[in-house]
Every structure is written in C-alpha cells, then in structure tokens.
Design a protein around this motif. Structure first.
Motif, short mmCIF file in Angstrom:
data_model
loop_
_atom_site.label_atom_id
_atom_site.label_comp_id
_atom_site.label_asym_id
_atom_site.label_seq_id
_atom_site.Cartn_x
_atom_site.Cartn_y
_atom_site.Cartn_z
N UNK A 85 -2.11 -0.47 -14.43
CA UNK A 85 -3.21 -1.37 -14.13
C UNK A 85 -2.96 -2.41 -13.06
N UNK A 86 -2.08 -3.38 -13.35
CA UNK A 86 -1.80 -4.45 -12.40
C UNK A 86 -1.16 -3.95 -11.12
N UNK A 87 -0.29 -2.95 -11.25
CA UNK A 87 0.37 -2.38 -10.08
C UNK A 87 -0.63 -1.68 -9.16
N UNK A 88 -1.66 -1.07 -9.76
CA UNK A 88 -2.71 -0.42 -8.97
C UNK A 88 -3.43 -1.44 -8.09
N UNK A 89 -3.82 -2.55 -8.70
CA UNK A 89 -4.54 -3.58 -7.95
C UNK A 89 -3.66 -4.13 -6.83
N UNK A 90 -2.38 -4.36 -7.13
CA UNK A 90 -1.45 -4.89 -6.13
C UNK A 90 -1.29 -3.92 -4.96
N UNK A 91 -1.10 -2.64 -5.27
CA UNK A 91 -0.93 -1.64 -4.21
C UNK A 91 -2.22 -1.46 -3.41
N UNK A 92 -3.38 -1.55 -4.09
CA UNK A 92 -4.66 -1.44 -3.39
C UNK A 92 -4.85 -2.60 -2.44
N UNK A 93 -4.50 -3.81 -2.89
CA UNK A 93 -4.61 -4.99 -2.03
C UNK A 93 -3.69 -4.88 -0.82
N UNK A 94 -2.47 -4.42 -1.04
CA UNK A 94 -1.52 -4.25 0.07
C UNK A 94 -2.04 -3.22 1.06
N UNK A 95 -2.55 -2.09 0.54
CA UNK A 95 -3.06 -1.03 1.40
C UNK A 95 -4.30 -1.47 2.16
N UNK A 96 -5.10 -2.35 1.56
CA UNK A 96 -6.29 -2.87 2.23
C UNK A 96 -5.95 -3.89 3.30
N UNK A 97 -4.87 -4.64 3.11
CA UNK A 97 -4.50 -5.70 4.05
C UNK A 97 -3.68 -5.18 5.22
N UNK A 98 -2.85 -4.17 4.99
CA UNK A 98 -1.91 -3.74 6.03
C UNK A 98 -2.54 -3.08 7.25
N UNK A 99 -3.71 -2.42 7.17
CA UNK A 99 -4.29 -1.84 8.39
C UNK A 99 -4.71 -2.88 9.42
N UNK A 100 -4.84 -4.13 9.02
CA UNK A 100 -5.21 -5.19 9.96
C UNK A 100 -4.01 -5.54 10.81
N UNK A 101 -3.27 -4.51 11.24
CA UNK A 101 -2.15 -4.49 12.19
C UNK A 101 -0.79 -4.82 11.59
#
Length: 308
Positions: free
Chosen positions: A124-140
């Motif tokens: 659960x919590x790890x999913x949200x963390x990884x999703x947030x990281x994946x969403x933020x990292x494409x911004x270069x």
C-alpha cells in the motif's frame, strides 16, 4: 545538496561502508538537485532497489523538485515566506508544480497498481511512494524506482507528455517549462470563455508572453517531430520507443526504454544534439542564428484569416 548528502549518508554508509557510502550520498544529492539523473548504483538499475524506501526516495524527490522549481522561486519563497506576497511567476510555478505532481501521481497509481512488473509488486504505502516518484521524475529528474520499460503503454505515453513540459524556468531542469504550458492553457481557457484579456490571479498576462510561449511550444514540437522522424528512418525501432527517447533527450530527462544504447552512431549523435538544443532552448537557438528585426517602419492593415 549538502543537506541531501548528509541525509542520504544515513542509508548509504551502513549499506556501502563509510567512504563509498559518503561518496554515493554526495554524488546522488548533487545529481538529484541538478536534475541530472545520473546514478552510480550499477547494472542500469537506477534507484529501483529503493522503490519502497521512504528515506532515500523522499530525499531524492525533494532535491529534484526543489531544483526544478527554479532559483527565482526558491529565493522568493525564502524571502517572502507567505504565498500571497509572492510574485505572479512564483505563485504560478508553485501551483502548476502542485497540480502536475498530484494528477500525475493519481494517474500512475491508477495505471500501474495492477501491473506486477511495477507497482503491483509493492504494498500500500510503498505503491503510493513509488507512484509519486514516478510521477515527479519525468519533469527532467531522470531517476527511476520502477523499471521504465516495464510500465504500461499508457503510462509511458503520459510520461512523454510530462517530459515535454519539464520543470520551471531558471531551474536545473529542461523541457518547455511549466509556466509556458500554463500560459498557453490559460489563454485557451480565456478564449473559450470569450474574454479579451488573459487574466491570472488578478493580473493580466502581456501579449508578448503569450506569443513567446506559443513560439517555444511550436518550435519544440517541430524539433521533437523531426528528430523522431529521422530516428524511425535510421533505426527502424518501434515508434513509441523512438518518441520516448527523443522526448527524453529534448527535455534532458535521462529516462529510457532501453533503446539509446542500441542506437547507431548517427542516432546517438542526433540525440546528443537534441539534448544540447533542449538544454539551451529552441527559441534561444533560433534567435542566435537569425538576425533580429528592428522596429518596423510601416504598419499594415489588419485582415482576418479563418482558423479552427
């Protein structure tokens, strides 16, 4: 960067030993804040070993988000301390960053939660963390905690859009910049609403800013379109992979679906030049190689052209 390195050392020193742990902490702190995306973990794994690690993922994410906000925004936030006292640029950059981070996190979470190769393997919590990281990292930012090549096609295409937008102006990131896309989007909203002026947060956006934003977006799209077209002819690779690598190069992101190491020398050279153009900015490149026109001596009459 020093604070980030200090915090990362708490995790890396016990794992890698004193000197190697400190070295890795400093390297990744600088790489994250500068939105470089380089890592020295080995085996092309980036930070996938820390997908569920709140400490490492949190510090790295905080660093590249701060670096991507822009020095002007950081300075204003430090000096003013209150949102209402910030300039329109700082307010706009912060609001767009918050909007992109939140919506992208929800999208990635929705698309990848059932994918056993990415978020599906996490709790659960790890999913949200990884999703947030994946969403933020494409911004270069360029780091990844889940394998980019194993994401669903929908997520990969969505990330292409995020890479095109990039970070804020006067930051360590690339792309067309968040405020550029925000200005054009708000202009479209104003036109659809039948308003003559483009107003944002009780301020009017000058026409010259709108025209420059339009020029940046169109020139950037033309560059990416041309590079993608040339690489599809030269390499014969799948279209989505070529588009992903081209957009990643233009936005100086560093994410990859694994195609770049397989490119021919001409293909790598084209991507290198795309990175250079993306870092400088297409509009700047055009202004460098063209003679700027002086003030016109004659003003011609207006006449309408049918559009839309």
């Amino acid at each position: 960067e020093a604070v980030g390195a200090f915090l990362l050392s708490f995790r890396f020193v016990p794992q890698f030993g004193l000197w190697e742990g400190i070295y890795k902490a400093v390297f990744h702190a600088v790489s994250a804040y500068c939105n470089a995306g380089f890592d020295i973990m080995g085996n092309f794994q980036s930070l996938t070993a820390y997908a569920g690690d709140l400490w490492v993922s949190g510090v790295i994410t905080a660093l590249f988000i701060l670096g991507g906000l822009g020095f002007v925004v950081l300075l204003e936030v430090h000096e003013e301390r209150r949102f209402r006292r910030l300039s329109l640029h700082a307010k706009f950059a912060l609001l767009i960053a918050l909007f992109l981070l939140s919506t992208a996190t929800l999208f990635i979470l929705g698309m990848e939660s059932g994918n056993p190769m990415t978020l599906g393997a996490l709790k659960g919590g790890e999913k949200v963390l990884a999703a947030f990281f994946t969403a933020a990292t494409p911004r270069t930012a360029g780091f990844n905690t889940v394998p980019t090549d194993l994401l669903t096609v929908s997520s990969q295409f969505f990330i292409i859009g995020l890479m095109f937008i990039g970070a804020s102006p006067a930051s360590t990131g690339g792309g067309i910049k968040t405020t550029t896309m925000g200005v054009l989007f708000w202009t479209a909203v104003s036109v659809a609403g039948g308003r003559e002026d483009v107003t944002l947060l009780q301020r009017n956006i000058p026409l010259r800013i709108i025209k420059k934003s339009l020029a940046i977006v169109l020139l950037s799209l033309l560059l990416v379109f041309t590079v993608t077209l040339v690489l599809t002819v030269l390499e014969g690779a799948p279209f989505l992979e070529v588009l992903f690598e081209s957009m990643s190069a233009f936005g100086t992101v560093g994410l990859s679906l694994g195609l770049t190491p397989e490119l021919s020398p001409p293909g790598r050279l084209i991507l290198s030049l795309t990175m250079f153009a993306g870092r400088i900015g297409p509009l700047t490149m055009v202004l460098v190689f063209t003679r700027r026109a002086g003030k016109p001596m004659v003003k011609y009459p207006d006449e309408n052209i049918m559009i839309g």
